[in-house]
Design a protein around this motif. Structure first.
Motif, PDB file in Angstrom:
ATOM      1  N   LYS A   1       4.603  -8.822   4.701  1.00  0.00           N
ATOM      2  CA  LYS A   1       4.215 -10.289   4.581  1.00  0.00           C
ATOM      3  C   LYS A   1       3.602 -10.552   3.139  1.00  0.00           C
ATOM      4  O   LYS A   1       3.314 -11.755   2.926  1.00  0.00           O
ATOM      5  CB  LYS A   1       3.189 -10.696   5.417  1.00  0.00           C
ATOM      6  CG  LYS A   1       3.761 -10.656   6.849  1.00  0.00           C
ATOM      7  CD  LYS A   1       2.759 -11.406   7.849  1.00  0.00           C
ATOM      8  CE  LYS A   1       3.546 -11.154   9.262  1.00  0.00           C
ATOM      9  NZ  LYS A   1       2.700 -11.741  10.341  1.00  0.00           N
ATOM     10  N   TRP A   2       3.445  -9.682   2.183  1.00  0.00           N
ATOM     11  CA  TRP A   2       2.985  -9.808   0.749  1.00  0.00           C
ATOM     12  C   TRP A   2       4.100 -10.342  -0.082  1.00  0.00           C
ATOM     13  O   TRP A   2       5.147 -10.447   0.220  1.00  0.00           O
ATOM     14  CB  TRP A   2       2.659  -8.317   0.079  1.00  0.00           C
ATOM     15  CG  TRP A   2       1.491  -7.753   0.760  1.00  0.00           C
ATOM     16  CD1 TRP A   2       0.584  -8.195   1.710  1.00  0.00           C
ATOM     17  CD2 TRP A   2       0.820  -6.536   0.856  1.00  0.00           C
ATOM     18  NE1 TRP A   2      -0.329  -7.548   1.971  1.00  0.00           N
ATOM     19  CE2 TRP A   2      -0.247  -6.315   1.307  1.00  0.00           C
ATOM     20  CE3 TRP A   2       1.320  -5.638  -0.432  1.00  0.00           C
ATOM     21  CZ2 TRP A   2      -1.070  -5.131   1.275  1.00  0.00           C
ATOM     22  CZ3 TRP A   2       0.549  -4.366  -0.396  1.00  0.00           C
ATOM     23  CH2 TRP A   2      -0.731  -4.171   0.253  1.00  0.00           C
TER      24      TRP A   2
ATOM     25  N   THR B   1      -5.755 -13.792   2.238  1.00  0.00           N
ATOM     26  CA  THR B   1      -7.243 -12.991   2.149  1.00  0.00           C
ATOM     27  C   THR B   1      -7.635 -13.259   3.365  1.00  0.00           C
ATOM     28  O   THR B   1      -7.398 -13.901   4.411  1.00  0.00           O
ATOM     29  CB  THR B   1      -8.033 -13.648   1.356  1.00  0.00           C
ATOM     30  OG1 THR B   1      -8.255 -14.934   1.490  1.00  0.00           O
ATOM     31  CG2 THR B   1      -7.325 -13.626  -0.131  1.00  0.00           C
TER      32      THR B   1
ATOM     33  N   ILE C   1      -7.416  -8.569   0.506  1.00  0.00           N
ATOM     34  CA  ILE C   1      -5.991  -8.818   1.004  1.00  0.00           C
ATOM     35  C   ILE C   1      -5.812  -8.314   2.437  1.00  0.00           C
ATOM     36  O   ILE C   1      -6.066  -7.171   2.749  1.00  0.00           O
ATOM     37  CB  ILE C   1      -4.910  -8.171  -0.236  1.00  0.00           C
ATOM     38  CG1 ILE C   1      -5.115  -8.578  -1.391  1.00  0.00           C
ATOM     39  CG2 ILE C   1      -3.401  -8.181   0.375  1.00  0.00           C
ATOM     40  CD1 ILE C   1      -4.517  -8.078  -2.636  1.00  0.00           C
TER      41      ILE C   1
ATOM     42  N   ASP D   1      -2.805  -8.832   5.924  1.00  0.00           N
ATOM     43  CA  ASP D   1      -1.786  -8.747   6.438  1.00  0.00           C
ATOM     44  C   ASP D   1      -0.983  -7.499   5.940  1.00  0.00           C
ATOM     45  O   ASP D   1      -1.348  -6.968   5.173  1.00  0.00           O
ATOM     46  CB  ASP D   1      -0.758 -10.041   5.744  1.00  0.00           C
ATOM     47  CG  ASP D   1      -0.876 -11.317   6.463  1.00  0.00           C
ATOM     48  OD1 ASP D   1      -1.242 -11.409   7.523  1.00  0.00           O
ATOM     49  OD2 ASP D   1      -0.678 -12.448   5.735  1.00  0.00           O
TER      50      ASP D   1
ATOM     51  N   TYR E   1      -9.182  -6.215  -3.933  1.00  0.00           N
ATOM     52  CA  TYR E   1      -8.263  -5.605  -3.083  1.00  0.00           C
ATOM     53  C   TYR E   1      -8.763  -5.425  -1.646  1.00  0.00           C
ATOM     54  O   TYR E   1      -7.655  -5.616  -0.946  1.00  0.00           O
ATOM     55  CB  TYR E   1      -7.214  -4.610  -3.714  1.00  0.00           C
ATOM     56  CG  TYR E   1      -7.002  -4.517  -5.173  1.00  0.00           C
ATOM     57  CD1 TYR E   1      -5.816  -5.444  -5.436  1.00  0.00           C
ATOM     58  CD2 TYR E   1      -7.598  -3.941  -6.015  1.00  0.00           C
ATOM     59  CE1 TYR E   1      -5.292  -5.770  -6.564  1.00  0.00           C
ATOM     60  CE2 TYR E   1      -7.054  -4.142  -7.414  1.00  0.00           C
ATOM     61  CZ  TYR E   1      -5.984  -5.101  -7.457  1.00  0.00           C
ATOM     62  OH  TYR E   1      -5.585  -5.122  -8.923  1.00  0.00           O
TER      63      TYR E   1
ATOM     64  N   PHE F   1      -1.516 -13.881  -2.046  1.00  0.00           N
ATOM     65  CA  PHE F   1      -1.701 -13.159  -0.955  1.00  0.00           C
ATOM     66  C   PHE F   1      -2.793 -13.769   0.077  1.00  0.00           C
ATOM     67  O   PHE F   1      -3.627 -14.669  -0.377  1.00  0.00           O
ATOM     68  CB  PHE F   1      -2.659 -11.880  -1.298  1.00  0.00           C
ATOM     69  CG  PHE F   1      -1.636 -10.884  -2.290  1.00  0.00           C
ATOM     70  CD1 PHE F   1      -1.096 -10.039  -1.389  1.00  0.00           C
ATOM     71  CD2 PHE F   1      -1.799 -11.195  -3.441  1.00  0.00           C
ATOM     72  CE1 PHE F   1      -0.137  -8.891  -2.143  1.00  0.00           C
ATOM     73  CE2 PHE F   1      -0.925 -10.066  -4.145  1.00  0.00           C
ATOM     74  CZ  PHE F   1      -0.200  -9.265  -3.361  1.00  0.00           C
TER      75      PHE F   1
ATOM     76  N   PRO G   1       2.203  -5.242   4.446  1.00  0.00           N
ATOM     77  CA  PRO G   1       2.766  -5.236   3.180  1.00  0.00           C
ATOM     78  C   PRO G   1       3.986  -6.154   3.320  1.00  0.00           C
ATOM     79  O   PRO G   1       4.755  -6.652   2.278  1.00  0.00           O
ATOM     80  CB  PRO G   1       3.091  -4.110   2.746  1.00  0.00           C
ATOM     81  CG  PRO G   1       1.837  -3.145   3.363  1.00  0.00           C
ATOM     82  CD  PRO G   1       1.521  -3.788   4.619  1.00  0.00           C
TER      83      PRO G   1
END
Length: 183
Positions: free
Chosen positions: A98-99, A115, A92, A94, A89, A113, A96
């Motif tokens: 944009k998730w 990265t 990851i 950006d 995790y 996602f 949230p």
């Protein structure tokens, strides 16, 4: 009963290591093929190496650039593996907003996602890892990343890529990242 959304296909550090090593091998294969072709030309076709060597390496420039780019991508994947070993995790990025949406379906693949960028991998690793990346390796990695960016995002006719340098870099990278393994 309420359904839960889950992230699927979370990569493991071993998967990143394997992919990275495959790219290092592919980069190596490009170099070995170039050396074999030059050797065959001078051995079997009675070509004077001194007369053709500069033209040969000039014509192989794209192959050398590709080899360097593939090697750098392999190193990037291996560094992602080191981070994934701590927690996938951490890769990851950006905000949230944009998730991927958990409301469109019940499965979100990790690959959806965005990265970490290559330039941030060592920093993120060193913040969370017990053992930091050496300054020597960090300098090599940043040099490779800058050359790869010049190759992929521009046309730099002054960029000199030598086969010996790529071979030395592959060996140095492997030794730094997998010091307990032989190449």
């Amino acid at each position: 009963m309420k359904e839960t959304n889950m992230i699927k296909n979370i990569p493991t550090s071993d998967e990143f290591y394997l992919s990275g090593k495959e790219l290092l091998n592919f980069s190596w294969d490009i170099l070995i093929t170039l050396l074999k072709d030059l050797n065959e030309a001078t051995t079997f076709f009675d070509v004077n190496e001194d007369e053709v060597i500069q033209a040969y390496w000039d014509s192989a420039r794209k192959h050398l650039s590709t080899s360097l780019s593939i090697m750098q991508q392999g190193v990037e994947l291996i560094l992602k593996g080191k981070i994934t070993y701590i927690s996938p995790y951490l890769l990851i990025t950006d905000s949230p907003s944009k998730w991927p949406s958990p409301y469109k379906n019940n499965e979100i693949s990790f690959s959806q996602f965005r990265t970490l960028d290559a330039q941030d991998l060592i920093k993120v690793h060193d913040i969370f890892a017990d053992t930091k990346i050496s300054d020597e390796f960090a300098n090599l990695y940043n040099s490779l990343r800058e050359k790869r960016n010049a190759i992929m995002h521009s046309v730099d006719n002054n960029l000199k890529i030598e086969i010996n340098e790529i071979i030395e870099n592959i060996l140095a990278v492997h030794n730094s990242l997998f010091s307990n393994e032989n190449w």
